[in-house]
Design an enzyme around this catalytic site. Structure first.
Site, PDB file in Angstrom:
ATOM      1  N   LEU A 166     -23.680 -28.295   4.470  1.00 46.02           N
ATOM      2  CA  LEU A 166     -23.739 -27.664   3.153  1.00 46.02           C
ATOM      3  C   LEU A 166     -24.113 -26.194   3.254  1.00 46.02           C
ATOM      4  CD1 LEU A 166     -25.313 -30.495   0.990  1.00 46.02           C
ATOM      5  CD2 LEU A 166     -22.910 -29.986   1.450  1.00 46.02           C
ATOM      6  N   ASP A 167     -24.928 -25.831   4.231  1.00 46.04           N
ATOM      7  CA  ASP A 167     -25.192 -24.414   4.470  1.00 46.04           C
ATOM      8  C   ASP A 167     -23.902 -23.680   4.820  1.00 46.04           C
ATOM      9  OD1 ASP A 167     -27.918 -23.782   4.067  1.00 46.04           O
ATOM     10  OD2 ASP A 167     -28.467 -24.844   5.883  1.00 46.04           O
ATOM     11  N   ILE A 168     -23.095 -24.289   5.671  1.00 40.23           N
ATOM     12  CA  ILE A 168     -21.845 -23.658   6.081  1.00 40.23           C
ATOM     13  C   ILE A 168     -20.892 -23.536   4.897  1.00 40.23           C
ATOM     14  CG2 ILE A 168     -19.816 -23.886   7.562  1.00 40.23           C
ATOM     15  CD1 ILE A 168     -22.391 -23.105   9.034  1.00 40.23           C
TER      16      ILE A 168
END
Length: 364
Positions: A166-168
């Site tokens: 989700l960060d990516i």
């Protein structure tokens, strides 16, 4: 050769993963990215490990910070704040991922920066939006967004994805938003605020699962390696190790049945259409595994791929990098002795450029 974003200056107040990933993509494409770090420790990920390199550097930090310089500033002091504001005044883009309100309290919020740079693109990355003080750690959002509820071997074992996905995804959304805002500024001269958050990015990335719920009220659950809407689309046993079959239409299924020597499966009422195959997925799996156990994973992968059936083994990372090299999509670059995953964006006229290794703390 010049980069597509050459001349763009980014003041990067981002930490950990989402914002640094976004700024690395822009740096690869030619932007000048100045990473602002706190004295002593710098970005949190400088201490995240093991593994560390032989020089003691965190491989986590190295993964998302190439092509940047590092500026050490104590934003809690007047001197540090003034230096940071001077950087922001000259930047095309300011990006930050502090908790909402922190940059305002530091005197580096949108209004503060606009006072010295009225056409700035100001991007804020948060966990749950500007009105929430919840910390935006990827694992937390994987759980709270519903992603873990549809991931894992069963509904009783919610499971995280094996990387901070989700960060990516949020970093990609940040980059897209920034580039759209820059395009708007090119036309109008106007800067703007760009906001992205991990929760919204997660819900967007849930795609068909989210759509199924919104349109029908279905509450998706974890189904292991099976797909809720496509069959055969899962992991199947062979004589030695599993293979993936990703059969997306009836034509591919007929080819699969032909290669397995059971063309009649394609006309069996239980398996004739995708919807029928999903309804009878258990019976289909049993029949396919009975047939696939006659040979090994590599043999089946080669044979089925040659017949146009999407099929492949479950690779380790060494296998995956070797595959990329073999199929003509090399994924590794080396910058001053630091091996890195290459930027996946291929531009014919202005390709990614690997100018410098990730900076050591304070390396300008």
């Amino acid at each position: 050769m010049t980069g597509a974003l050459e001349g763009l200056v980014v003041a990067d107040f981002g930490r950990v993963l989402a914002a640094p990933y976004a700024t690395m993509l822009m740096a690869d494409l030619g932007a000048e990215v100045i990473k602002i770090e706190r004295p002593g420790a710098g970005d949190d990920t400088r201490a995240w490990g093991p593994p560390f390199t032989d020089d003691g550097e965190s491989t986590y930090f190295l993964s998302v910070n190439r092509n940047k310089s590092s500026r050490v500033l104590d934003l809690r002091t007047d001197e540090g704040r003034d230096a940071a504001l001077a950087l922001a005044a000259e930047a095309d883009v300011v990006i930050e991922n502090f908790l909402p309100g922190v940059m305002d309290r530091l005197g580096l919020g949108l209004d503060d920066v606009r006072a010295v740079n009225d056409d700035v693109i100001y991007c804020s990355v948060t966990g749950f939006g500007r009105d929430s003080q919840m910390p935006g750690y990827d694992l937390l959002v994987q759980a709270m967004s519903g992603l873990m509820s549809v991931t894992g071997p069963s509904p009783d074992e919610p499971t995280k994805v094996g990387v901070a996905l989700l960060d990516i995804i949020t970093g990609l959304h940040a980059t897209t938003g920034i580039l759209a805002a820059l395009r708007h500024r090119d036309r109008t001269g106007e800067g703007q605020r760009v906001e992205v958050n991990l929760l919204s990015s997660a819900l967007s990335a849930l795609a068909n699962q989210a759509s199924a719920h919104l349109l029908t009220g279905v509450v998706p659950v974890a189904t292991g390696n099976e797909h809720p809407s496509i069959a055969p689309y899962a992991l199947y046993r062979t004589a030695d190790r599993p293979v993936i079959l990703a059969v997306g239409n009836d034509r591919q299924f007929a080819s699969l049945a032909t290669e397995l020597g059971v063309l009649q499966l394609a006309s069996d009422a239980r398996f004739e259409t995708n919807a029928a195959r999903v309804a009878h997925a258990g019976e289909l799996t049993a029949e396919l595994e009975r047939l696939l156990e006659s040979d090994g994973a590599d043999a089946w992968s080669q044979r089925l791929l040659a017949a146009g059936v999407p099929c492949g083994p479950v690779n380790t990372l060494p296998d995956a990098f070797a595959l990329a090299e073999r199929v003509g999509a090399p994924a590794v670059v080396e910058i001053d002795g630091v091996r890195q995953v290459a930027n996946p964006i291929r531009l014919s006229a202005t390709p990614a450029d690997y100018r410098r290794r990730p900076p050591r703390l304070g390396e300008e």
